[in-house]
Design an enzyme around this catalytic site. Structure first.
Site, PDB file in Angstrom:
ATOM      1  N   SER A 196       0.835  -1.204   0.000  1.00  0.00           N
ATOM      2  CA  SER A 196       0.000   0.000   0.000  1.00  0.00           C
ATOM      3  C   SER A 196       0.871   1.257   0.000  1.00  0.00           C
ATOM      4  CB  SER A 196      -0.961  -0.039   1.196  1.00  0.00           C
ATOM      5  OG  SER A 196      -1.968   0.929   1.080  1.00  0.00           O
ATOM      6  N   ASP A 355     -10.117  -3.608  -5.076  1.00  0.00           N
ATOM      7  CA  ASP A 355      -9.224  -2.650  -4.439  1.00  0.00           C
ATOM      8  C   ASP A 355      -9.179  -1.399  -5.298  1.00  0.00           C
ATOM      9  OD1 ASP A 355      -7.160  -1.248  -3.223  1.00  0.00           O
ATOM     10  OD2 ASP A 355      -5.609  -2.734  -3.657  1.00  0.00           O
ATOM     11  N   HIS A 385      -8.276  -4.788  -0.705  1.00  0.00           N
ATOM     12  CA  HIS A 385      -7.155  -4.046  -0.135  1.00  0.00           C
ATOM     13  C   HIS A 385      -6.974  -4.389   1.343  1.00  0.00           C
ATOM     14  CE1 HIS A 385      -4.119  -0.900  -0.352  1.00  0.00           C
ATOM     15  NE2 HIS A 385      -4.416  -0.662   0.918  1.00  0.00           N
TER      16      HIS A 385
END
Length: 415
Positions: A196, A355, A385
């Site tokens: 991320s 995501d 995610h």
């Protein structure tokens, strides 16, 4: 039962349903568990907003609640008893170093190494507990690798480019031959990785290190659902997954604004389709995130570029204070020129179907390949995610375990 009790029960039920129920795609496993986790995040954020209005620090409540969750994860296990862990500084930057049990290399030679940057929207997270600590121990043990996890400073106390500079500074220190030698690390087998926001930092650091021929360079980059640009919040994945847990589109906008060090009330500006067509954004820059040409049809689906707004949220004012930061390749690695990308190491890019950041990773993989870099794209059709951090009780998902298993296996084969 009294009428008042019935009313209270109905109101509580409606309230719980409001916060918990989120329509989810059928491919996502254990939807109720994910809904509950998402509801928990929403409650934490709402409490955090209240704390902000009372003058408390941003994300203080969120981070505290996250600490409880990761502590539960630690209680579930995951520690590797033979891994040696030490907290030190690399040129003033706090890092946690994980060393495998086989000192000196189980295969009779220097060991692999992974420099890891944790996720958390540049605003929260730590490698010292919870899923990141478990992952780093697992990597060190299974890969017989030295793993260095960087405790970079977080927003809102600091903002871009401080997080990036902390990570780069730690990387340059680690890659010194003397430091690698003291840890019995093979300088030809050093990876940079992150998930991320950590994937964002890993990609940006890899670009900078690869542009310097004077020292040791990373041999691979491994990015788990990385965030790579903040100009276009209307990619197909942003449109498709804008309300999918656990990273909603408005939350990603908020994280970007925190990273840029500006008021999060400016979310309508960063979410505006007009941002991409601001006079400061050149056609060449737009071409580097043109998903109509960079994404395969199966991911474009029926989605189209969003119409440019002409109302009060449509960027009538040519001055957008956070735009220079979004145009900086140190914050948005996807905007790098082809020549810069071509110097970076071979890559693993993991993406998840559900995501908002899916298309960032897919576009980056395509641009790296066009620049001549060998890329392995691993896409999880049932992933969402944050799933790679959800491998321990009480929020364990099979897809998260598969993401981590594939990630470590790739490093085993390519590092």
């Amino acid at each position: 039962m009294k009428l008042s009790s019935v009313v209270v029960t109905l109101l509580l039920t409606a309230g719980v349903a409001y916060y918990v129920y989120t329509p989810l795609p059928a491919a996502i496993e254990e939807p109720l568990k994910l809904m509950l986790l998402d509801a928990l995040f929403h409650v934490m954020l709402q409490v955090d907003y209240l704390c902000q209005s009372l003058g408390q620090s941003r994300f203080s409540v969120v981070e505290g609640a996250m600490s409880v969750l990761v502590s539960l994860g630690n209680m579930a296990g995951g520690h590797r008893g033979g891994v040696r862990v030490s907290d030190v500084d690399f040129d003033g930057i706090p890092v946690r170093v994980y060393e495998p049990p086989a000192v000196g290399g189980g295969e009779g030679g220097p060991r692999r190494a992974v420099m890891f940057y944790h996720g958390g929207g540049w605003a929260f997270g730590t490698s010292k507990k919870g899923s990141y600590d478990i992952l780093c121990r697992q990597m060190s043990d299974e890969l017989n690798a030295v793993v260095v996890s960087v405790e970079y400073r977080l927003a809102p106390a600091v903002h871009f480019p401080v997080q990036y500079e902390d990570c780069l500074r730690a990387a340059k220190h680690f890659l010194q031959p003397g430091v690698l030698g003291s840890l019995s690390v093979d300088p030809q087998r050093v990876a940079v990785s992150g998930d991320s926001a950590g994937g964002n930092l890993a990609a940006a650091v890899a670009q900078e290190i690869s542009s310097d021929d004077s020292g040791v360079r990373f041999s691979v980059q491994a990015l788990i659902y990385p965030v790579l640009q903040g100009l276009d919040f209307h990619t197909p994945s942003h449109q498709q997954n804008q309300n999918i847990p656990i990273l909603h589109r408005y939350m990603m906008a908020r994280f970007w604004l925190l990273y840029m060090g500006v008021d999060t009330s400016l979310s309508p500006l960063i979410l505006s389709p007009a941002l991409l067509h601001h006079p400061s954004v050149s056609p060449s820059v737009r071409s580097r995130i043109n998903w109509a040409t960079l994404l395969p049809p199966k991911h474009i689906k029926h989605y189209k570029p969003a119409a440019i707004e002409t109302g009060p949220q449509g960027l009538k004012n040519p001055e957008v204070e956070f735009l220079p930061g979004l145009l900086d390749v140190r914050s948005s690695p996807l905007l790098a020129e082809q020549g810069v990308l071509g110097r970076t190491p071979r890559a693993l890019i993991i993406t998840c179907e559900y995501d908002v950041l899916r298309d960032d990773g897919l576009m980056y993989g395509r641009r790296l390949q066009d620049a001549g870099v060998k890329v392995t794209n691993v896409h999880h059709d049932d992933g969402f995610h944050g799933c790679a951090s959800l491998t321990q009780w009480p929020f364990s998902f099979d897809v998260g375990k598969r993401v981590i298993r594939g990630y470590i296996d790739w490093l085993q084969e390519n590092l």
